[in-house]
Write a protein that holds these residues in place. Structure first.
Motif, PDB file in Angstrom:
ATOM      1  N   GLY A 132       4.359   1.696  -4.686  1.00  0.00           N
ATOM      2  CA  GLY A 132       3.925   0.315  -4.876  1.00  0.00           C
ATOM      3  C   GLY A 132       2.579   0.078  -4.221  1.00  0.00           C
ATOM      4  N   ASP A 133       2.600  -0.366  -2.976  1.00  0.00           N
ATOM      5  CA  ASP A 133       1.360  -0.660  -2.258  1.00  0.00           C
ATOM      6  C   ASP A 133       0.587   0.593  -1.856  1.00  0.00           C
ATOM      7  OD1 ASP A 133       1.768  -3.392  -2.424  1.00  0.00           O
ATOM      8  OD2 ASP A 133       2.799  -3.504  -0.498  1.00  0.00           O
ATOM      9  N   VAL A 134       1.270   1.736  -1.894  1.00  0.00           N
ATOM     10  CA  VAL A 134       0.643   3.014  -1.550  1.00  0.00           C
ATOM     11  C   VAL A 134       1.003   4.033  -2.624  1.00  0.00           C
ATOM     12  CG1 VAL A 134       0.510   4.880   0.143  1.00  0.00           C
ATOM     13  CG2 VAL A 134       0.793   2.520   0.931  1.00  0.00           C
ATOM     14  N   ILE A 135       0.005   4.749  -3.111  1.00  0.00           N
ATOM     15  CA  ILE A 135       0.238   5.838  -4.059  1.00  0.00           C
ATOM     16  C   ILE A 135      -0.252   7.122  -3.409  1.00  0.00           C
ATOM     17  CG2 ILE A 135      -0.423   6.833  -6.280  1.00  0.00           C
ATOM     18  CD1 ILE A 135      -0.560   4.012  -7.389  1.00  0.00           C
ATOM     19  N   VAL A 136       0.600   8.147  -3.455  1.00  0.00           N
ATOM     20  CA  VAL A 136       0.265   9.442  -2.870  1.00  0.00           C
ATOM     21  C   VAL A 136      -0.064  10.420  -3.993  1.00  0.00           C
ATOM     22  CG1 VAL A 136       1.097  11.374  -1.464  1.00  0.00           C
ATOM     23  CG2 VAL A 136       1.823   9.032  -0.916  1.00  0.00           C
ATOM     24  N   MET A 148      -4.609   4.445  -1.813  1.00  0.00           N
ATOM     25  CA  MET A 148      -4.333   5.748  -2.402  1.00  0.00           C
ATOM     26  C   MET A 148      -4.532   6.780  -1.308  1.00  0.00           C
ATOM     27  SD  MET A 148      -5.883   5.901  -6.172  1.00  0.00           S
ATOM     28  CE  MET A 148      -5.549   4.615  -7.360  1.00  0.00           C
ATOM     29  N   VAL A 149      -3.546   7.641  -1.188  1.00  0.00           N
ATOM     30  CA  VAL A 149      -3.612   8.709  -0.196  1.00  0.00           C
ATOM     31  C   VAL A 149      -3.675  10.032  -0.948  1.00  0.00           C
ATOM     32  CG1 VAL A 149      -2.475   9.827   1.752  1.00  0.00           C
ATOM     33  CG2 VAL A 149      -2.291   7.341   1.463  1.00  0.00           C
ATOM     34  N   MET A 150      -4.717  10.810  -0.682  1.00  0.00           N
ATOM     35  CA  MET A 150      -4.860  12.127  -1.259  1.00  0.00           C
ATOM     36  C   MET A 150      -4.550  13.159  -0.183  1.00  0.00           C
ATOM     37  SD  MET A 150      -6.294  10.196  -3.468  1.00  0.00           S
ATOM     38  CE  MET A 150      -7.921   9.573  -3.359  1.00  0.00           C
ATOM     39  N   VAL A 151      -3.779  14.175  -0.573  1.00  0.00           N
ATOM     40  CA  VAL A 151      -3.433  15.236   0.360  1.00  0.00           C
ATOM     41  C   VAL A 151      -3.423  16.555  -0.399  1.00  0.00           C
ATOM     42  CG1 VAL A 151      -0.937  14.882   0.034  1.00  0.00           C
ATOM     43  CG2 VAL A 151      -1.766  15.989   2.126  1.00  0.00           C
ATOM     44  N   THR A 152      -3.872  17.596   0.272  1.00  0.00           N
ATOM     45  CA  THR A 152      -3.870  18.933  -0.314  1.00  0.00           C
ATOM     46  C   THR A 152      -2.694  19.707   0.260  1.00  0.00           C
ATOM     47  OG1 THR A 152      -6.274  18.901  -0.519  1.00  0.00           O
ATOM     48  CG2 THR A 152      -5.213  21.060  -0.583  1.00  0.00           C
ATOM     49  N   ALA A 187       1.850  -3.430   3.574  1.00  0.00           N
ATOM     50  CA  ALA A 187       1.192  -2.234   3.064  1.00  0.00           C
ATOM     51  C   ALA A 187       0.682  -1.339   4.195  1.00  0.00           C
ATOM     52  CB  ALA A 187       0.048  -2.626   2.134  1.00  0.00           C
ATOM     53  N   GLU A 188       0.154  -1.933   5.254  1.00  0.00           N
ATOM     54  CA  GLU A 188      -0.393  -1.151   6.356  1.00  0.00           C
ATOM     55  C   GLU A 188       0.692  -0.363   7.080  1.00  0.00           C
ATOM     56  OE1 GLU A 188      -1.102  -4.419   5.850  1.00  0.00           O
ATOM     57  OE2 GLU A 188      -3.128  -4.118   5.080  1.00  0.00           O
ATOM     58  N   LYS A 189       1.874  -0.965   7.226  1.00  0.00           N
ATOM     59  CA  LYS A 189       2.984  -0.264   7.887  1.00  0.00           C
ATOM     60  C   LYS A 189       3.475   0.885   7.007  1.00  0.00           C
ATOM     61  CE  LYS A 189       7.442  -0.862  10.054  1.00  0.00           C
ATOM     62  NZ  LYS A 189       8.585  -1.727  10.310  1.00  0.00           N
ATOM     63  N   LEU A 190       3.575   0.637   5.708  1.00  0.00           N
ATOM     64  CA  LEU A 190       3.967   1.671   4.766  1.00  0.00           C
ATOM     65  C   LEU A 190       2.956   2.820   4.783  1.00  0.00           C
ATOM     66  CD1 LEU A 190       5.812   2.691   2.482  1.00  0.00           C
ATOM     67  CD2 LEU A 190       4.471   1.289   0.906  1.00  0.00           C
ATOM     68  N   LEU A 191       1.680   2.484   4.800  1.00  0.00           N
ATOM     69  CA  LEU A 191       0.619   3.485   4.847  1.00  0.00           C
ATOM     70  C   LEU A 191       0.753   4.363   6.091  1.00  0.00           C
ATOM     71  CD1 LEU A 191      -2.033   4.690   3.767  1.00  0.00           C
ATOM     72  CD2 LEU A 191      -3.232   2.879   5.034  1.00  0.00           C
ATOM     73  N   LYS A 192       1.029   3.765   7.218  1.00  0.00           N
ATOM     74  CA  LYS A 192       1.177   4.510   8.477  1.00  0.00           C
ATOM     75  C   LYS A 192       2.337   5.498   8.392  1.00  0.00           C
ATOM     76  CE  LYS A 192       0.560   5.048  13.049  1.00  0.00           C
ATOM     77  NZ  LYS A 192       0.389   6.462  13.291  1.00  0.00           N
ATOM     78  N   VAL A 245      -8.177   0.603  -1.954  1.00  0.00           N
ATOM     79  CA  VAL A 245      -8.595   0.239  -3.312  1.00  0.00           C
ATOM     80  C   VAL A 245      -8.117  -1.147  -3.733  1.00  0.00           C
ATOM     81  CG1 VAL A 245      -8.781   2.633  -4.095  1.00  0.00           C
ATOM     82  CG2 VAL A 245      -6.610   1.424  -4.346  1.00  0.00           C
ATOM     83  N   TRP A 246      -7.711  -1.961  -2.784  1.00  0.00           N
ATOM     84  CA  TRP A 246      -7.140  -3.269  -3.138  1.00  0.00           C
ATOM     85  C   TRP A 246      -8.129  -4.140  -3.912  1.00  0.00           C
ATOM     86  CZ3 TRP A 246      -9.042  -7.993  -1.842  1.00  0.00           C
ATOM     87  CH2 TRP A 246      -9.964  -8.043  -0.805  1.00  0.00           C
ATOM     88  N   ASP A 247      -9.437  -3.942  -3.654  1.00  0.00           N
ATOM     89  CA  ASP A 247     -10.436  -4.745  -4.362  1.00  0.00           C
ATOM     90  C   ASP A 247     -10.934  -4.076  -5.648  1.00  0.00           C
ATOM     91  OD1 ASP A 247     -11.766  -2.707  -3.015  1.00  0.00           O
ATOM     92  OD2 ASP A 247     -13.517  -3.935  -2.548  1.00  0.00           O
ATOM     93  N   LYS A 248     -10.403  -2.892  -5.968  1.00  0.00           N
ATOM     94  CA  LYS A 248     -10.816  -2.171  -7.172  1.00  0.00           C
ATOM     95  C   LYS A 248      -9.736  -2.152  -8.249  1.00  0.00           C
ATOM     96  CE  LYS A 248     -14.074   0.988  -4.958  1.00  0.00           C
ATOM     97  NZ  LYS A 248     -14.153   0.484  -3.640  1.00  0.00           N
TER      98      LYS A 248
END
Length: 117
Positions: A83-87, A37-41, A3-8, A27-30
């Motif tokens: 999957g492990d990351v939602i944008v 979750m990545v938010m971008v404008t 997940a960390e590599k995907l996030l990067k 949010v893995w514990d929520k």
């Protein structure tokens, strides 16, 4: 892929595509359906789609098949599920209205022990 590599990869691609106010929430514990979750404008509806399409292409090049893309031309919110990351790519107005950072940053209420007696 971890997940960390995907996030990067996601963060780097959003930066490359001039995404604004990139915020990452762990949010893995929520929740059980994703780790980050990545938010971008984006500056326009077209910019939102373009960023998500480029992120999708980049992760596919790295062996990850996106699970879904919601939203389209004219929408003020585009969601890319990896999957492990939602944008969540949003216009300024949508981001201000929905306030996802505030929603997902709330801690779970602690259980109150019942007093016997």
């Amino acid at each position: 892929m971890q997940a960390e590599k995907l996030l990067k990869i996601v963060q780097d691609e959003l930066d490359e595509r001039k995404g604004l106010q990139v915020t990452t929430l762990d949010v893995w514990d929520k929740t059980s359906f994703t780790d980050y979750m990545v938010m971008v404008t984006g500056t326009s509806n077209r910019h939102l789609m373009s960023m998500c399409e480029h992120v999708s292409t980049k992760v596919e090049e790295n062996g990850v098949k996106p699970l879904g893309l919601e939203g389209g031309p004219g929408d003020d919110w585009v969601l890319l599920d990896l999957g492990d990351v939602i944008v969540h790519a949003m216009t300024t107005q949508a981001r201000d209205f929905y306030q996802l950072e505030k929603l997902w940053s709330v801690d779970r209420p602690k259980e109150i022990e019942k007093q016997a007696g």
